[in-house]
Design an enzyme around this catalytic site. Sequence first.
Site, short mmCIF file in Angstrom:
data_model
loop_
_atom_site.label_atom_id
_atom_site.label_comp_id
_atom_site.label_asym_id
_atom_site.label_seq_id
_atom_site.Cartn_x
_atom_site.Cartn_y
_atom_site.Cartn_z
N GLY A 63 0.83 -1.20 0.00
CA GLY A 63 0.00 0.00 0.00
C GLY A 63 0.86 1.24 0.00
N CYS A 64 0.28 2.34 0.43
CA CYS A 64 0.97 3.63 0.43
C CYS A 64 2.31 3.52 1.13
CB CYS A 64 0.09 4.67 1.12
SG CYS A 64 0.87 6.27 1.31
N PHE A 65 3.36 3.96 0.47
CA PHE A 65 4.70 3.75 1.03
C PHE A 65 5.01 4.63 2.23
CE2 PHE A 65 6.26 5.79 -3.24
CZ PHE A 65 5.75 7.04 -2.91
#
Length: 173
Positions: free
Chosen positions: A13-15
Amino acid sequence: MTGTTEVAILAGGCFWGMQDLIRKRPGVISTRVGYTGGDVPNATYRNHGSHAESIEIVFDPEKISYRDLLEFFFQVHDPTTKNRQGNDIGLSYRSAIFSTNDEQKKVAEDTIADVDASGLWPAKVVTEVEPAGPFWEAEPEHQDYLEHYPNGYTCHFVRPNWKLPHRDEKVSH
């Protein structure tokens, strides 16, 4: 430091949230966020095609094992949702492990099998395991994002009930 380091490349997902949690693990030496596993050379935030938002982790294997990193990875994102983490939907937010060698691939596959067998997660793991390819470092404003913006967006957190039980090594006869 032992002088020996390894690299792990994970997408969950979002880093931003992944980097913020993983960087704090004992044995993690450095992290950087970027894009990998896709089709666009020189990927950027605005143009990363089918790449996943990923984190590259340099770690000391004498202080934290690859297996321990993966177990934590499976605790801080939902590996059972395809191309999604929280409100983030799309191929960029898929769960993936990009192995840098055959041993990492084996450890990843074994860890996934153990997560599935544990019954602790809400469904079967959809995390992809594939060989690491080019890693395109994200722009400076994405590096260490939650350190610069502590109240910034994240959908990552430690799930205390998603922890694999300790497993004794099998004794060979």
